[in-house]
Write a protein that holds these residues in place. Structure first.
Motif, PDB file in Angstrom:
ATOM      1  N   LEU A 167     -13.599   6.880  -4.429  1.00 57.16           N
ATOM      2  CA  LEU A 167     -12.349   7.267  -3.768  1.00 57.16           C
ATOM      3  C   LEU A 167     -11.389   7.896  -4.773  1.00 57.16           C
ATOM      4  O   LEU A 167     -10.619   8.787  -4.436  1.00 57.16           O
ATOM      5  N   LYS A 168     -11.457   7.449  -6.008  1.00 54.89           N
ATOM      6  CA  LYS A 168     -10.628   8.036  -7.071  1.00 54.89           C
ATOM      7  C   LYS A 168     -10.983   9.510  -7.271  1.00 54.89           C
ATOM      8  O   LYS A 168     -10.095  10.356  -7.396  1.00 54.89           O
ATOM      9  N   ARG A 172      -9.946   2.847   4.340  1.00 54.05           N
ATOM     10  CA  ARG A 172      -9.840   1.534   3.679  1.00 54.05           C
ATOM     11  C   ARG A 172     -10.938   1.301   2.639  1.00 54.05           C
ATOM     12  O   ARG A 172     -10.733   0.601   1.671  1.00 54.05           O
ATOM     13  N   THR A 173     -12.118   1.892   2.890  1.00 55.29           N
ATOM     14  CA  THR A 173     -13.237   1.683   1.980  1.00 55.29           C
ATOM     15  C   THR A 173     -13.983   2.995   1.770  1.00 55.29           C
ATOM     16  O   THR A 173     -13.859   3.941   2.566  1.00 55.29           O
ATOM     17  N   LYS A 174     -14.787   3.031   0.732  1.00 56.17           N
ATOM     18  CA  LYS A 174     -15.638   4.183   0.462  1.00 56.17           C
ATOM     19  C   LYS A 174     -16.603   4.387   1.626  1.00 56.17           C
ATOM     20  O   LYS A 174     -16.839   5.523   2.052  1.00 56.17           O
ATOM     21  N   GLN A 176      -4.559   7.908  -5.364  1.00 62.61           N
ATOM     22  CA  GLN A 176      -5.645   7.097  -4.839  1.00 62.61           C
ATOM     23  C   GLN A 176      -5.154   6.273  -3.646  1.00 62.61           C
ATOM     24  O   GLN A 176      -5.897   6.040  -2.692  1.00 62.61           O
ATOM     25  N   GLY A 177      -3.890   5.882  -3.672  1.00 61.25           N
ATOM     26  CA  GLY A 177      -3.301   5.133  -2.555  1.00 61.25           C
ATOM     27  C   GLY A 177      -3.321   5.929  -1.256  1.00 61.25           C
ATOM     28  O   GLY A 177      -3.496   5.355  -0.177  1.00 61.25           O
ATOM     29  N   TYR A 188      -6.761   5.584   0.118  1.00 63.23           N
ATOM     30  CA  TYR A 188      -6.927   4.235   0.672  1.00 63.23           C
ATOM     31  C   TYR A 188      -6.143   4.053   1.974  1.00 63.23           C
ATOM     32  O   TYR A 188      -6.542   3.284   2.842  1.00 63.23           O
ATOM     33  N   TYR A 189      -5.027   4.744   2.098  1.00 63.36           N
ATOM     34  CA  TYR A 189      -4.241   4.656   3.326  1.00 63.36           C
ATOM     35  C   TYR A 189      -5.050   5.175   4.518  1.00 63.36           C
ATOM     36  O   TYR A 189      -5.023   4.601   5.603  1.00 63.36           O
ATOM     37  N   MET A 218       0.846  -1.177   0.000  1.00 61.49           N
ATOM     38  CA  MET A 218       0.000   0.000   0.000  1.00 61.49           C
ATOM     39  C   MET A 218       0.889   1.236   0.000  1.00 61.49           C
ATOM     40  O   MET A 218       1.910   1.288   0.672  1.00 61.49           O
TER      41      MET A 218
END
Length: 195
Positions: free
Chosen positions: A30-31, A49-51, A41-42, A45-46, A1
């Protein structure tokens, strides 16, 4: 990640709010949040974890800001007016708060973690309402109904109105909130007259 850019969660939450306003919940990703914040995008996500986690944090952020703003009001009558105006604004059909909240509510039927986190949000709101009512009312205006119950009642009433307003365009939201304020004033007089 991917390691996060030097960016905090609040910047991403603010970017998520803009995305919701601009794109609506149907096109919220998330994008899109990453693009709005100018990060990878990472990075998003960091932090989330989810939308759904981002959406939950967004709901918490809106609630926290709303209650903090209400708490800044010094005059008890102003607290009531300000709280009702805040609730009315969050209940309008253009506001995304309740759309987001109800979308997460539906998701919680299948996801225990979302259910637990939404329960925490509701409990925090109920507690905040109880605390504000305790400052305004010395005691419950109706015997046998606790201030805690009044807090839950008002919270559910606002959420119920929001559902009706989102589904039916015939709801007279301005009138409802004016009459809700009158109801609250009447209950406050009842509370003051009780010995």
């Amino acid at each position: 990640m991917a390691k996060p850019n030097i960016i905090n969660r609040q910047v991403l939450i603010d970017a998520a709010k803009l995305c919701l306003v601009e794109k609506g919940i149907e096109k919220f990703t998330l994008k899109a949040v990453a693009e709005e914040a100018g990060v990878t995008q990472g990075t998003v996500y960091y932090h989330f974890r989810t939308k759904e986690q981002l959406l939950l944090d967004l709901v918490k952020d809106i609630c926290d800001h709303s209650w903090n703003d209400i708490a800044q009001q010094q005059n008890h009558e102003n607290i009531v007016k300000y709280a009702l105006e805040s609730a009315k604004n969050r209940s309008s059909d253009e506001a995304f708060f309740h759309q987001l909240f109800f979308t997460l509510t539906v998701a919680s039927f299948q996801n225990e973690k979302i259910r637990e986190q939404l329960a925490e949000v509701l409990q925090a709101e109920n507690k905040a309402l109880f605390q504000h009512l305790s400052k305004i009312w010395r005691q419950s205006p109706i015997e046998g109904v606790s201030l805690e119950t009044w807090g839950v009642f008002f919270n559910a009433l606002i959420d119920g109105l929001a559902i009706q307003n989102l589904i039916s365009k015939n709801v007279q939201i301005e009138t409802f909130f004016e009459e809700l304020e009158q109801l609250f004033i009447g209950l406050t007089k009842l509370s003051a007259n009780k010995k």
